[in-house]
Motif scaffolding. Structure first.
Motif, mmCIF file in Angstrom:
data_model
loop_
_atom_site.group_PDB
_atom_site.id
_atom_site.type_symbol
_atom_site.label_atom_id
_atom_site.label_comp_id
_atom_site.label_asym_id
_atom_site.label_seq_id
_atom_site.Cartn_x
_atom_site.Cartn_y
_atom_site.Cartn_z
ATOM 1 N N ALA A 35 0.817 -1.222 0.000
ATOM 2 C CA ALA A 35 0.000 0.000 0.000
ATOM 3 C C ALA A 35 0.846 1.265 0.000
ATOM 4 C CB ALA A 35 -0.941 -0.001 1.200
ATOM 5 N N MET A 36 2.145 1.143 0.276
ATOM 6 C CA MET A 36 3.035 2.301 0.172
ATOM 7 C C MET A 36 3.298 2.655 -1.286
ATOM 8 S SD MET A 36 6.047 2.184 2.960
ATOM 9 C CE MET A 36 6.743 3.537 2.016
ATOM 10 N N ALA A 37 3.260 1.647 -2.158
ATOM 11 C CA ALA A 37 3.530 1.855 -3.588
ATOM 12 C C ALA A 37 2.333 2.532 -4.247
ATOM 13 C CB ALA A 37 3.800 0.505 -4.250
ATOM 14 N N PRO A 38 2.584 3.504 -5.158
ATOM 15 C CA PRO A 38 1.423 4.193 -5.797
ATOM 16 C C PRO A 38 0.395 3.245 -6.426
ATOM 17 C CG PRO A 38 3.480 5.360 -6.250
ATOM 18 C CD PRO A 38 3.867 4.074 -5.535
ATOM 19 N N PRO A 39 0.649 2.075 -6.969
ATOM 20 C CA PRO A 39 1.930 1.537 -7.428
ATOM 21 C C PRO A 39 2.180 1.993 -8.856
ATOM 22 C CG PRO A 39 0.219 -0.127 -7.732
ATOM 23 C CD PRO A 39 -0.466 1.120 -7.224
ATOM 24 N N LEU A 40 3.451 2.143 -9.204
ATOM 25 C CA LEU A 40 3.777 2.454 -10.588
ATOM 26 C C LEU A 40 3.518 1.220 -11.455
ATOM 27 C CD1 LEU A 40 4.910 5.092 -9.629
ATOM 28 C CD2 LEU A 40 7.001 4.652 -10.895
ATOM 29 N N ARG A 41 2.825 1.395 -12.579
ATOM 30 C CA ARG A 41 2.688 0.332 -13.581
ATOM 31 C C ARG A 41 3.686 0.690 -14.658
ATOM 32 N NH1 ARG A 41 -1.812 -3.029 -12.995
ATOM 33 N NH2 ARG A 41 -0.553 -4.252 -14.410
#
Lengths: 219, 219
Positions: free
Chosen positions: B91-97
């Motif tokens: 949940a810390m990750a934006p996550p980047l795709r």
């Protein structure tokens, strides 16, 4: 451009906010860690998700329209509780409890778990940059030369394992609105990452004299 | 030192994991944002905290002993779902795709909210370093010269506002185990931050030939 809002919180009310909102953020940090590591079956995760959504809806029933920003109490204490690194309300923040001295030094001891992973078992290299950027900025502010990061150069000596770490930064030189800062992260076995940063108080920022009294004390 | 565990998940099961565990992480991201921004009274926050603790305890009843690490399916797909920047379970990750091409380029479009704040209304400078470190590393890997960050130099052109952003990185030179990468973040109004990084495949790491087939595809 750097706007502070003033809130009529006494330092005692602030202490209560730290305990209650800070406590909720700490529990949310634990949840983030548990979501990464859980091995429960899908059915359970789907149920948990539904409950998380309900809690989020409840919290959102009354919320700030945007980000937390920085609030200042009448007593001059700065609340940057939303900050990604030191924010007591921000579950992304470890949070670092940064100590400073007026000679332009800042340091913190903290532990990084599963949510901060890059290579297996190691702290993400970018996380070390994130934490050192904050420590360097706080060292600059503590030395009465606050600024925004202009450059930050990271040197990775060896991998940083997840677990207990020590971070520190110190002002090495100032020249007008420019402040040069060095920092490092270390385990008990020594330094893993070093950095050098240049911090600037840009013209669009507030005048130093207009900064809140304790702006260097990120409580 | 870079250990991968192999898991008997088919790509179809993996898709299901993305949906379910990834969905739980997305809901947890929303919770993190709501905890930063909520203005509910203390009594409510105390109740919500108790419920968050119960959910965490449930998730922890079955969990990995340490961090998520990197798992590889028999089909060779890499699961670095715990990663701080791209991890679907984190949940810390934006996550980047992150999208990549074999010429050694990586890019992503994403939106950063309240949890990524440094100065009021702006992305924490360290967060931009965190994201660019990952993008540069993925560009190096996409260009068949994977490595760990050795140095990363950030240049902050102007503040990066919270909101929609574009990040990209490209390999500019390789020499044996060394890969030089440049990257940047931008809003619709242009570049806010630039970086240069040197990535190394250290001797203690696995041989390139031993890396999983699709190690550059961080799915």
């Amino acid at each position: 451009m750097l706007q502070y809002r003033t809130e009529a919180l006494t330092d005692a009310e602030l202490e209560r906010e730290r305990e209650v909102a800070g406590g909720l953020a700490q529990s949310t940090r634990d949840l983030v860690d548990a979501v990464v590591r859980t091995t429960l079956p899908d059915e359970d995760l789907i149920e948990v998700r539904k409950q998380v959504d309900e809690l989020t809806a409840r919290l959102r029933s009354h919320q700030l329209p945007g980000s937390f920003g920085i609030a200042v109490t009448p007593e001059g204490t700065v609340r940057n509780h939303g900050n990604t690194v030191v924010g007591l309300r921000n579950a992304m923040a470890p949070p670092l409890r940064v100590q400073t001295d007026p000679g332009g030094r800042a340091w913190a001891d903290f532990t990084l778990g599963a949510a901060y992973e890059g290579p297996p078992g190691m702290v993400h290299g970018g996380v070390t940059a994130l934490l050192l950027d904050q420590l360097c900025g706080e060292a600059a502010a503590a030395g009465q030369s606050p600024g925004m990061t202009a450059t930050l150069s990271m040197s990775y000596r060896r991998p940083t394992p997840l677990g207990p770490l020590h971070g520190e930064a110190r002002v090495v030189r100032t020249e007008g609105v420019k402040t040069w800062v060095e920092g490092s992260l270390a385990t008990g076995d020594g330094v893993t990452v070093e950095c050098e940063g240049l911090f600037l108080l840009p013209s669009w920022a507030v005048e130093p004299a207009a900064w809140p009294k304790h702006v260097h004390r990120f409580e």
